[in-house]
Write an enzyme that holds these catalytic residues in place. Structure first.
Site, PDB file in Angstrom:
ATOM      1  N   ASP A  38       0.860  -1.183   0.000  1.00  0.00           N
ATOM      2  CA  ASP A  38       0.000   0.000   0.000  1.00  0.00           C
ATOM      3  C   ASP A  38       0.898   1.236   0.000  1.00  0.00           C
ATOM      4  O   ASP A  38       2.034   1.198   0.483  1.00  0.00           O
ATOM      5  CB  ASP A  38      -0.914   0.021   1.222  1.00  0.00           C
ATOM      6  CG  ASP A  38      -2.115   0.942   1.032  1.00  0.00           C
ATOM      7  OD1 ASP A  38      -3.186   0.434   0.639  1.00  0.00           O
ATOM      8  OD2 ASP A  38      -1.985   2.151   1.269  1.00  0.00           O
ATOM      9  N   TYR A 166     -12.085   7.410 -14.813  1.00  0.00           N
ATOM     10  CA  TYR A 166     -12.091   6.125 -14.103  1.00  0.00           C
ATOM     11  C   TYR A 166     -12.451   4.979 -15.043  1.00  0.00           C
ATOM     12  O   TYR A 166     -11.772   3.941 -15.064  1.00  0.00           O
ATOM     13  CB  TYR A 166     -13.080   6.202 -12.950  1.00  0.00           C
ATOM     14  CG  TYR A 166     -13.104   4.979 -12.059  1.00  0.00           C
ATOM     15  CD1 TYR A 166     -12.110   4.769 -11.110  1.00  0.00           C
ATOM     16  CD2 TYR A 166     -14.132   4.046 -12.155  1.00  0.00           C
ATOM     17  CE1 TYR A 166     -12.125   3.653 -10.285  1.00  0.00           C
ATOM     18  CE2 TYR A 166     -14.162   2.923 -11.337  1.00  0.00           C
ATOM     19  CZ  TYR A 166     -13.157   2.731 -10.410  1.00  0.00           C
ATOM     20  OH  TYR A 166     -13.182   1.612  -9.606  1.00  0.00           O
ATOM     21  N   LYS A 170     -10.182   1.679 -16.265  1.00  0.00           N
ATOM     22  CA  LYS A 170     -10.605   0.311 -15.999  1.00  0.00           C
ATOM     23  C   LYS A 170     -10.848  -0.463 -17.295  1.00  0.00           C
ATOM     24  O   LYS A 170     -10.653  -1.690 -17.345  1.00  0.00           O
ATOM     25  CB  LYS A 170     -11.862   0.307 -15.131  1.00  0.00           C
ATOM     26  CG  LYS A 170     -11.639   0.871 -13.724  1.00  0.00           C
ATOM     27  CD  LYS A 170     -10.591   0.064 -12.962  1.00  0.00           C
ATOM     28  CE  LYS A 170     -10.474   0.495 -11.505  1.00  0.00           C
ATOM     29  NZ  LYS A 170      -9.516  -0.335 -10.744  1.00  0.00           N
ATOM     30  N   THR A 201     -17.471   0.350   0.207  1.00  0.00           N
ATOM     31  CA  THR A 201     -16.032   0.482   0.363  1.00  0.00           C
ATOM     32  C   THR A 201     -15.704   1.918   0.725  1.00  0.00           C
ATOM     33  O   THR A 201     -16.567   2.800   0.667  1.00  0.00           O
ATOM     34  CB  THR A 201     -15.293   0.086  -0.936  1.00  0.00           C
ATOM     35  OG1 THR A 201     -13.873   0.201  -0.735  1.00  0.00           O
ATOM     36  CG2 THR A 201     -15.715   0.987  -2.084  1.00  0.00           C
TER      37      THR A 201
END
Length: 288
Positions: A38, A166, A170, A201
């Site tokens: 991370d 985005y 993707k 999330t």
């Protein structure tokens, strides 16, 4: 009979959300050594602390996935201690909402850099090791095939208004995964593209939104989602274990995926009309 040695998994974006859930589920399954990657070390360390509670071993690594040199250093360090790499989960990502022509172009570039180029760097650096691991597995008749799980999004197939940055990042992930599937299948490496719909999330907390109504819409879809990170990780791991190329998670996402394939023009007309109502309602409500 001696126990089998643990398998090695690298999970990016492991400091929270879906990445942490991948680590949790692998830890529960047992037999894994988890490398939690991370950009923020504290989050990765917390994930490792959690997986150790399940009896799994792990280590935290602070790394920006867009750093190709960082990927190379990680591979070289791990290869000193591990004969093979069993699983690479490319999960790290950022989100952004802006119409074309709005927002800072640097923010658009950052989305592409993290979501696609960072994932590409991981695949590019680790694929030779995965291929070698698959060859070694065939020689020793090891039951498990090495695998890559690339996290895309339903927006890759269904780009929504104001989600161009985005969605295009993707979509590139899906295209890359499809190419890699054909390239690596002869070598015995499984590659899976995971395309979840909205799920619960914390991704939006770090997201960039040019208009408040875009954030409000995204938060609503996330809040009312029927799936969570645990279910996405579970479906993704099952699809990977069975060597499947696609894992579309969420009932709504699967339906939209099917409609897109059957009637794309009709679907996007409906989306355009709905987006127009959102804009009008947002303006009327003083949002934005």
């Amino acid at each position: 009979m001696s126990p089998s040695p643990p398998r090695l998994a690298i999970v990016t974006g492991a400091g929270s959300g879906l990445g942490r859930e991948f680590c949790r589920q692998l830890a529960r399954a047992g037999g894994w050594h988890l490398v939690a990657v991370d950009i923020e070390l504290a989050g990765a360390e917390q994930t490792v602390a959690e997986v150790r509670q399940f009896g799994a071993a792990g280590e935290a690594v602070a790394m920006d996935v867009t750093d190709a040199a960082g990927w190379t250093a990680l591979r070289e360090r791990l290869q000193h201690d591990w004969p093979r790499l069993d699983l690479l989960v490319n999960n790290a990502g950022v989100c952004m909402s802006a119409e074309v022509g709005d927002g800072d172009l640097a923010a658009w570039r950052r989305v592409i850099e993290v979501n696609y180029l960072g994932l590409l760097a991981g695949c590019h650096v680790m694929t030779p090791w995965l291929k070698a691991s698959a060859a070694a597995s065939q020689e020793t008749s090891t039951r498990h095939s090495p695998a890559i799980i690339n996290i895309a999004s339903i927006t890759a197939y269904l780009p929504a208004p104001a989600m161009g940055a985005y969605a295009s990042s993707k979509a590139a992930v899906v295209a890359l995964t499809e190419a890699m599937y054909a390239e690596l299948r002869p070598h015995g490496v499984h590659v899976t593209a995971v395309a979840p719909g909205f799920f619960r999330t914390r991704l939006l907390e770090r997201g960039t939104f040019t208009l408040r109504r875009h954030r409000a819409q995204a938060e609503y879809l996330t809040r009312t989602a029927k799936i969570d990170a645990a279910s996405v990780a579970r479906v993704a791991l099952a699809a990977s274990a069975h060597g499947r190329l696609y894992a579309i998670t969420g009932r709504r996402a699967r339906w939209l995926w099917r409609i897109k394939r059957l009637a794309p023009r009709i679907l996007f007309r409906v989306i355009a009309r709905r987006y127009q109502r959102i804009i009008i309602r947002g303006d009327a409500d003083g949002v934005g």
